[in-house]
Design a protein around this motif. Sequence first.
Motif, PDB file in Angstrom:
ATOM      1  N   ASP A  76       1.227  -1.011   0.112  1.00 48.86           N
ATOM      2  CA  ASP A  76       0.171   0.549   0.306  1.00 48.86           C
ATOM      3  C   ASP A  76       0.461   0.929  -0.135  1.00 48.86           C
ATOM      4  OD1 ASP A  76      -1.923  -1.688   0.408  1.00 48.86           O
ATOM      5  OD2 ASP A  76      -2.360  -1.651   2.291  1.00 48.86           O
ATOM      6  N   ARG A  77      -0.106   3.055  -0.493  1.00 52.00           N
ATOM      7  CA  ARG A  77       0.983   3.491  -0.691  1.00 52.00           C
ATOM      8  C   ARG A  77       2.477   2.811  -1.464  1.00 52.00           C
ATOM      9  NH1 ARG A  77       1.499   5.978   3.552  1.00 52.00           N
ATOM     10  NH2 ARG A  77       1.790   4.269   5.083  1.00 52.00           N
ATOM     11  N   LEU A  78       3.188   2.949  -1.578  1.00 51.91           N
ATOM     12  CA  LEU A  78       3.992   2.523  -1.989  1.00 51.91           C
ATOM     13  C   LEU A  78       4.869   3.885  -2.823  1.00 51.91           C
ATOM     14  CD1 LEU A  78       6.709   1.262  -2.929  1.00 51.91           C
ATOM     15  CD2 LEU A  78       6.062   0.363  -4.888  1.00 51.91           C
ATOM     16  N   GLU A  79       4.113   4.814  -3.852  1.00 48.63           N
ATOM     17  CA  GLU A  79       4.652   5.684  -4.574  1.00 48.63           C
ATOM     18  C   GLU A  79       4.826   7.133  -3.236  1.00 48.63           C
ATOM     19  OE1 GLU A  79       2.069   6.937  -7.749  1.00 48.63           O
ATOM     20  OE2 GLU A  79       2.716   5.408  -8.627  1.00 48.63           O
ATOM     21  N   GLU A  80       3.583   6.927  -2.429  1.00 50.31           N
ATOM     22  CA  GLU A  80       3.572   8.586  -1.050  1.00 50.31           C
ATOM     23  C   GLU A  80       4.723   7.381  -0.088  1.00 50.31           C
ATOM     24  OE1 GLU A  80       0.860   9.726   3.174  1.00 50.31           O
ATOM     25  OE2 GLU A  80       0.602   8.027   1.597  1.00 50.31           O
ATOM     26  N   ARG A  81       5.424   6.527   0.255  1.00 49.92           N
ATOM     27  CA  ARG A  81       6.638   6.151   0.803  1.00 49.92           C
ATOM     28  C   ARG A  81       7.015   6.045   0.375  1.00 49.92           C
ATOM     29  NH1 ARG A  81       5.506  -0.260   2.455  1.00 49.92           N
ATOM     30  NH2 ARG A  81       7.941   0.623   4.064  1.00 49.92           N
ATOM     31  N   ILE A  82       7.858   6.394  -0.667  1.00 50.67           N
ATOM     32  CA  ILE A  82       9.532   6.324  -1.651  1.00 50.67           C
ATOM     33  C   ILE A  82       9.400   8.309  -1.636  1.00 50.67           C
ATOM     34  CG2 ILE A  82      10.038   6.736  -3.754  1.00 50.67           C
ATOM     35  CD1 ILE A  82       8.831   4.266  -4.310  1.00 50.67           C
ATOM     36  N   GLN A  83       7.716   9.431  -1.826  1.00 54.32           N
ATOM     37  CA  GLN A  83       7.838  10.126  -2.007  1.00 54.32           C
ATOM     38  C   GLN A  83       8.400  11.302  -0.792  1.00 54.32           C
ATOM     39  OE1 GLN A  83       4.134  11.135  -3.220  1.00 54.32           O
ATOM     40  NE2 GLN A  83       5.258  11.275  -5.755  1.00 54.32           N
ATOM     41  N   THR A  84       8.108  10.486   0.309  1.00 52.14           N
ATOM     42  CA  THR A  84       8.188  11.296   2.114  1.00 52.14           C
ATOM     43  C   THR A  84       9.682  10.300   3.181  1.00 52.14           C
ATOM     44  OG1 THR A  84       6.715   9.700   3.113  1.00 52.14           O
ATOM     45  CG2 THR A  84       5.920  11.860   2.026  1.00 52.14           C
ATOM     46  N   ALA A  85      10.516   9.481   1.775  1.00 54.72           N
ATOM     47  CA  ALA A  85      11.247   8.627   2.711  1.00 54.72           C
ATOM     48  C   ALA A  85      12.131   9.547   2.856  1.00 54.72           C
ATOM     49  CB  ALA A  85      11.012   7.528   1.317  1.00 54.72           C
ATOM     50  N   ASP A  86      12.997   9.611   3.759  1.00 57.51           N
ATOM     51  CA  ASP A  86      14.594  10.227   3.629  1.00 57.51           C
ATOM     52  C   ASP A  86      15.508   9.908   3.418  1.00 57.51           C
ATOM     53  OD1 ASP A  86      13.705  11.870   5.730  1.00 57.51           O
ATOM     54  OD2 ASP A  86      14.135  10.337   8.085  1.00 57.51           O
ATOM     55  N   PRO A  87      16.392  10.223   2.450  1.00 61.35           N
ATOM     56  CA  PRO A  87      17.507  10.301   2.072  1.00 61.35           C
ATOM     57  C   PRO A  87      18.568   9.883   2.428  1.00 61.35           C
ATOM     58  CG  PRO A  87      17.327  12.197   1.613  1.00 61.35           C
ATOM     59  CD  PRO A  87      16.497  11.598   2.550  1.00 61.35           C
ATOM     60  N   PHE A  88      19.690   8.840   2.210  1.00 64.29           N
ATOM     61  CA  PHE A  88      20.800   8.697   2.743  1.00 64.29           C
ATOM     62  C   PHE A  88      21.586   7.961   1.493  1.00 64.29           C
ATOM     63  CE2 PHE A  88      23.748   7.537   5.497  1.00 64.29           C
ATOM     64  CZ  PHE A  88      24.370   8.044   6.790  1.00 64.29           C
ATOM     65  N   THR A  89      22.957   8.953   1.700  1.00 62.59           N
ATOM     66  CA  THR A  89      24.346   8.614   0.995  1.00 62.59           C
ATOM     67  C   THR A  89      25.035   8.210   1.573  1.00 62.59           C
ATOM     68  OG1 THR A  89      24.112  10.695  -0.147  1.00 62.59           O
ATOM     69  CG2 THR A  89      25.517   9.908  -1.069  1.00 62.59           C
ATOM     70  N   LEU A  90      25.195   6.853   0.812  1.00 55.89           N
ATOM     71  CA  LEU A  90      26.009   5.971   1.040  1.00 55.89           C
ATOM     72  C   LEU A  90      27.681   6.222   0.755  1.00 55.89           C
ATOM     73  CD1 LEU A  90      25.117   3.014   2.256  1.00 55.89           C
ATOM     74  CD2 LEU A  90      25.918   4.752   3.766  1.00 55.89           C
ATOM     75  N   HIS A  91      28.611   5.823   0.963  1.00 55.66           N
ATOM     76  CA  HIS A  91      30.206   6.297  -0.475  1.00 55.66           C
ATOM     77  C   HIS A  91      30.901   4.548  -0.098  1.00 55.66           C
ATOM     78  CE1 HIS A  91      29.644  10.140  -1.038  1.00 55.66           C
ATOM     79  NE2 HIS A  91      29.597  10.425   0.591  1.00 55.66           N
ATOM     80  N   PRO A  92      30.992   3.899  -0.999  1.00 56.18           N
ATOM     81  CA  PRO A  92      32.014   2.837  -0.547  1.00 56.18           C
ATOM     82  C   PRO A  92      33.412   2.398  -0.674  1.00 56.18           C
ATOM     83  CG  PRO A  92      30.881   3.265  -2.992  1.00 56.18           C
ATOM     84  CD  PRO A  92      30.645   4.589  -2.425  1.00 56.18           C
ATOM     85  N   LEU A  93      33.753   1.630  -0.549  1.00 58.00           N
ATOM     86  CA  LEU A  93      35.031   1.492   0.134  1.00 58.00           C
ATOM     87  C   LEU A  93      36.048   0.816  -1.412  1.00 58.00           C
ATOM     88  CD1 LEU A  93      35.727   0.381   3.331  1.00 58.00           C
ATOM     89  CD2 LEU A  93      35.962   1.886   2.350  1.00 58.00           C
TER      90      LEU A  93
END
Length: 252
Positions: A76-93
Motif C-alpha cells: 500500500d501507498r508505495l509512491e507516497e512512501r517513496i516520496q516522503t522517505a529520508d534519503p541517505f548517501t553512502l560512499h563505497p570502499l
Amino acid sequence: MKIALIASDFGDAPEAAKRLREKYNIVNTDEADVIVALGGDGHMLQTLHTFMQRRIPIYGMNRGTVGFLMNEYSEDRLEERIQTADPFTLHPLRMLVTTCDDRTVQYMAVNEVSLLRETRQAAKICISIDGKVRIPELVGDGLLVATPAGSTAYNLSAHGPIVPLGADLLTLTPLSAFRPRRWRGALLPHTVSVELDVITPQKRPVSAVADMHEVRDVRKVVIEEAREINLNLLFDREHNLAERIFTEQFVH
C-alpha cells in the motif's frame, strides 16, 4: 514518478513482485526515477553494485531474512512512501588488489573488504596506514575494513565496533588474531589509505573479498573510500538507517 522493480529470485520476493506489478505502473530500469529492491540485505547489496554508476535512488523492501538495509514490506501507498522517505548517501570502499601473478583487480564494497586465509595455515599480513607501517605482522585468520553501514554486519560478528552513520570513520578489525594477542582493531578516519601486504603469500595464501566479489591468491590490497561515488538509499522516516545503526549499540 517512474518506478522500476528489482526482485530477488528467492523466498517471498517473486510473488511480492508479481503483486506489485499488477498494482503499480512499473517501468524498465533505464526509464526509472527510483528503483524498488525486493529481497534481503544480500539482494540490496547486489542492486547497489549493479546501479553504482547511475546515482539513482534505491528503496528496499524486506522479503528476505534480516533486512537491515530494507524498509518494511507493504503493498500500500508505495509512491507516497517513496516520496516522503529520508534519503541517505553512502560512499563505497574501493579495493585494489595485486595478485601473486601480478594481475591488478579492482572491486567496490558497500559493507566491507575482508582478507581471509585460504588454507589451514594462519595468514601473515603487514598493515600500513597512509604509507606508515602500523603492524608489521598480524597473524591470524585475516582482517577486514568496514564502512559505517557495514559495521553492523561481518564486522560486528567479528567483535568490531559499531560506527554511527555520519561519523566519517572506518573500522579495521582483526579476525581471530593470534599475534599481536591484545590488538582488537582500530577506528580510522575515512580519508586514509589502508595498505595490506601479505607476507609469504605462496606459503600462506590469502583471498580478498569486497562484499560478494572474491579474488584469490593476493599479494597486496589497497583500500580507500570512493568519495566520488554516491549510493542513494531511501528509508521510511520512522525506520531510518542511521537510527537502526545507533540502536544496535544498545541491543543486549
